[in-house]
Design an enzyme around this catalytic site. Structure first.
Site, mmCIF file in Angstrom:
data_model
loop_
_atom_site.group_PDB
_atom_site.id
_atom_site.type_symbol
_atom_site.label_atom_id
_atom_site.label_comp_id
_atom_site.label_asym_id
_atom_site.label_seq_id
_atom_site.Cartn_x
_atom_site.Cartn_y
_atom_site.Cartn_z
ATOM 1 N N HIS A 125 0.833 -1.144 -0.191
ATOM 2 C CA HIS A 125 0.100 -0.046 0.090
ATOM 3 C C HIS A 125 1.039 1.338 -0.031
ATOM 4 O O HIS A 125 0.310 2.440 -0.103
ATOM 5 C CB HIS A 125 -1.013 0.177 1.217
ATOM 6 C CG HIS A 125 -2.053 -1.058 1.204
ATOM 7 N ND1 HIS A 125 -2.717 -1.157 0.081
ATOM 8 C CD2 HIS A 125 -2.341 -1.838 2.264
ATOM 9 C CE1 HIS A 125 -3.708 -2.204 0.359
ATOM 10 N NE2 HIS A 125 -3.303 -2.734 1.538
ATOM 11 N N ASP A 162 -3.321 -10.680 -2.299
ATOM 12 C CA ASP A 162 -3.906 -10.091 -1.245
ATOM 13 C C ASP A 162 -5.404 -9.718 -1.229
ATOM 14 O O ASP A 162 -5.722 -9.167 -2.277
ATOM 15 C CB ASP A 162 -3.113 -8.712 -0.742
ATOM 16 C CG ASP A 162 -3.331 -8.217 0.820
ATOM 17 O OD1 ASP A 162 -2.505 -8.397 1.552
ATOM 18 O OD2 ASP A 162 -4.329 -7.552 0.743
ATOM 19 N N HIS A 164 -7.019 -6.919 -0.360
ATOM 20 C CA HIS A 164 -6.799 -5.472 -0.567
ATOM 21 C C HIS A 164 -5.997 -5.134 -1.635
ATOM 22 O O HIS A 164 -4.876 -5.658 -1.927
ATOM 23 C CB HIS A 164 -6.475 -4.622 0.634
ATOM 24 C CG HIS A 164 -7.254 -4.866 1.878
ATOM 25 N ND1 HIS A 164 -6.572 -5.967 2.892
ATOM 26 C CD2 HIS A 164 -8.423 -4.619 2.344
ATOM 27 C CE1 HIS A 164 -7.572 -5.855 3.989
ATOM 28 N NE2 HIS A 164 -8.658 -5.170 3.463
ATOM 29 N N ASP A 246 -5.407 -12.551 3.522
ATOM 30 C CA ASP A 246 -6.566 -12.058 4.135
ATOM 31 C C ASP A 246 -7.773 -12.199 3.181
ATOM 32 O O ASP A 246 -9.024 -11.671 3.483
ATOM 33 C CB ASP A 246 -6.372 -10.804 4.450
ATOM 34 C CG ASP A 246 -5.689 -9.917 3.344
ATOM 35 O OD1 ASP A 246 -5.278 -10.298 2.303
ATOM 36 O OD2 ASP A 246 -5.446 -8.448 3.746
#
Length: 311
Positions: A125, A162, A164, A246
């Site tokens: 990120h 991931d 996200h 996740d």
């Protein structure tokens, strides 16, 4: 040939407030699981400290200065609502970057078949001039630039599963024609980026949003029909992986319903890609995953496939 497991105790010194999802226990739980007899064949390597100049492959000098200045003498300090820094965080971040660079060196030199970098803080990120989402620096993006510019590769793939979207990797690789970045991620979901229309300056980015509450069937559909054809057409010389766990059905921060078999399947597909074009060379790096038991089990399954394919 074998699989390298690269980590360092300094990565346990990146502290976050009580109740924060990205906590020390994540890495402790993973390392404990990978310390069992089943994983004894792993070549265990200490992540070296990266030199600060490696950060500048992707990040602005002013940003590096700001992060160093933000390190507190005690406790932890907020950089934003989600991202915290503690006295050991900058060293931990240098270990995470250094671990990725060491993994690239080892894989490209043929010292190991592939590698898993179990370090924190995570990185996908972090943008050019800003921390975000628990991340300080773009570990995988820096590794990609290092492979291209230091090792003189021509084509590097980054696969991010991931849950996200890796907005930071997208930002750092937006103008990099030598990289093909492919991301599967839940949408809608924070950080809100990752639409299919976001393609990069050279058509080098492929975003594959997944429907909330979908399972491995949708993963397989988008991976087989969209991700793999684009990746095989690119023919990467090295495959880097942002391995977030996740998307597991037990994770508290998202709504996908993957299970252990799904992580095994996608890892196998990535290894097939690397076998076809890159001599099997894969470097995988820990990103997210916040239910401790699901994280440990998913990581173990991922590393088990790397070991099987690297033996």
């Amino acid at each position: 040939m074998t699989t390298a497991l690269i980590s360092h105790p300094d990565c346990l010194n990146h502290l976050t407030p009580p109740g924060h999802p990205e906590r020390v226990a994540r890495l402790e739980t993973i390392l404990k699981r990978l310390d069992s007899a089943e994983f004894e064949p792993l070549l265990r390597v200490d992540a070296p400290l990266a030199e600060e100049r490696e950060i500048l492959r992707c990040h602005a000098p002013d940003y590096l200065t700001r992060i160093k200045a933000a390190v507190p003498e005690t406790g932890f300090a907020p950089l934003d609502a989600d991202t915290f820094i503690s006295p050991g965080s900058f060293t931990a971040a240098l270990r995470a970057i250094g671990g990725n660079l060491r993994a690239v060196d080892m894989v490209l030199a043929g010292e190991v078949a592939n590698a898993f970098v179990a370090c924190r803080p995570p990185g996908h990120h972090a943008e050019t001039a800003g921390q975000m989402g628990f991340c300080l620096f773009g570990n995988v993006s820096i590794a990609a630039k290092y492979a291209l510019d230091h090792h003189h590769l021509n084509r590097v793939a980054i696969v991010d599963f991931d849950v996200h979207h890796g907005n930071g990797t997208q930002d750092l690789m937006w103008n990099e024609s030598r990289v093909r970045f492919v991301s599967t991620h839940q949408s809608p979901l924070w950080p809100g980026s990752g639409a299919m229309e976001e393609r990069g300056a050279h058509g080098n980015i492929l975003n594959l949003p997944l429907t909330p509450r979908s399972d491995g069937h949708e993963l397989r559909m988008v991976f087989e029909n969209f991700a793999l054809p684009r990746l095989h057409d690119f023919a990467p010389e090295l495959v880097l992986v942002s391995a977030g766990f996740d998307a597991h059905r037990a994770d508290p921060l998202a709504e996908l319903n993957w299970n252990i078999e799904d992580f095994k399947w996608v890892t196998g597909q990535i290894c097939d890609l690397a076998d076809a074009h890159a001599g099997g060379r894969v470097v995988s790096t820990l990103e997210g995953g916040y239910d401790l038991e699901a994280l440990a089990a998913s990581t173990a399954a991922h590393v088990r496939v790397l070991m099987e394919r690297g033996s």
